[in-house]
Design a protein around this motif. Structure first.
Motif, mmCIF file in Angstrom:
data_model
loop_
_atom_site.group_PDB
_atom_site.id
_atom_site.type_symbol
_atom_site.label_atom_id
_atom_site.label_comp_id
_atom_site.label_asym_id
_atom_site.label_seq_id
_atom_site.Cartn_x
_atom_site.Cartn_y
_atom_site.Cartn_z
ATOM 1 N N GLU A 32 -41.127 -0.751 9.151
ATOM 2 C CA GLU A 32 -42.270 -0.523 8.261
ATOM 3 C C GLU A 32 -42.587 0.965 8.141
ATOM 4 O OE1 GLU A 32 -45.439 -1.711 5.772
ATOM 5 O OE2 GLU A 32 -43.979 -3.019 6.700
ATOM 6 N N GLN A 33 -42.580 1.655 9.267
ATOM 7 C CA GLN A 33 -42.899 3.086 9.279
ATOM 8 C C GLN A 33 -41.874 3.889 8.471
ATOM 9 O OE1 GLN A 33 -43.032 4.734 13.193
ATOM 10 N NE2 GLN A 33 -43.776 6.723 12.517
ATOM 11 N N GLU A 34 -40.599 3.611 8.671
ATOM 12 C CA GLU A 34 -39.546 4.306 7.940
ATOM 13 C C GLU A 34 -39.635 3.991 6.441
ATOM 14 O OE1 GLU A 34 -34.679 4.770 8.076
ATOM 15 O OE2 GLU A 34 -35.622 3.159 9.221
ATOM 16 N N PHE A 35 -39.938 2.745 6.130
ATOM 17 C CA PHE A 35 -40.079 2.323 4.741
ATOM 18 C C PHE A 35 -41.205 3.081 4.044
ATOM 19 C CE2 PHE A 35 -42.435 -0.589 1.889
ATOM 20 C CZ PHE A 35 -41.533 -0.610 0.845
ATOM 21 N N VAL A 36 -42.386 3.095 4.647
ATOM 22 C CA VAL A 36 -43.536 3.765 4.039
ATOM 23 C C VAL A 36 -43.266 5.252 3.891
ATOM 24 C CG1 VAL A 36 -45.970 4.365 4.355
ATOM 25 C CG2 VAL A 36 -45.195 2.029 4.805
ATOM 26 N N ARG A 37 -42.731 5.867 4.931
ATOM 27 C CA ARG A 37 -42.458 7.314 4.888
ATOM 28 C C ARG A 37 -41.506 7.660 3.741
ATOM 29 N NH1 ARG A 37 -40.256 7.954 9.671
ATOM 30 N NH2 ARG A 37 -38.136 7.842 8.883
ATOM 31 N N CYS A 80 -48.328 0.939 -0.179
ATOM 32 C CA CYS A 80 -47.852 2.054 0.646
ATOM 33 C C CYS A 80 -48.653 3.316 0.378
ATOM 34 C CB CYS A 80 -46.372 2.318 0.397
ATOM 35 S SG CYS A 80 -45.299 1.056 1.082
ATOM 36 N N LEU A 81 -48.900 3.605 -0.889
ATOM 37 C CA LEU A 81 -49.676 4.800 -1.229
ATOM 38 C C LEU A 81 -51.101 4.702 -0.687
ATOM 39 C CD1 LEU A 81 -48.507 5.431 -4.903
ATOM 40 C CD2 LEU A 81 -47.768 6.616 -2.824
ATOM 41 N N GLU A 82 -51.675 3.510 -0.752
ATOM 42 C CA GLU A 82 -53.015 3.306 -0.207
ATOM 43 C C GLU A 82 -53.030 3.415 1.308
ATOM 44 O OE1 GLU A 82 -55.247 0.533 -3.488
ATOM 45 O OE2 GLU A 82 -54.001 -0.493 -2.018
#
Length: 100
Positions: A32-37, A80-82
């Motif tokens: 999740e962290q890698e995806f959002v970044r 993700c932006l939020e």
């Protein structure tokens, strides 16, 4: 592990990479962290290819990315932006975001 593609030159290439990134997350290939970044990096780095600015603090997905990404992926991008405080989704159907 997914590697951010920083040398994309067209709207189509960026849209394909965003779709690929979302698909990798959906099948559990990336965290999740890698995806959002990475997703936020694509939005910020290639914003002129993906978005047009409306007014002082709004931007909207251009026609082709909106058509190719679809409503579900647009909702994922908005979430993700939020989550990182970059923008707030104003209208998911039209892909309109308000810059925070």
């Amino acid at each position: 592990m997914y590697e951010f593609q920083k040398f994309l030159t067209s709207q189509e290439e960026v849209t394909k990479e965003v779709k690929k990134l979302i698909d990798l997350k959906s099948i559990g290939e990336i965290s999740e962290q890698e995806f959002v970044r990475n997703l936020v990096c694509y939005v910020i780095t290639f914003r002129t290819l993906l978005f047009k600015v409306r007014g002082d603090n709004e931007f909207v997905l251009k026609g082709t990315p909106k058509f190719k990404l679809g409503k579900k992926r647009i909702r994922i991008i908005g979430a993700c932006l939020e989550s990182v405080g970059v923008a707030t989704l104003q209208d998911e159907g039209d892909g309109i975001y308000k810059i925070n």
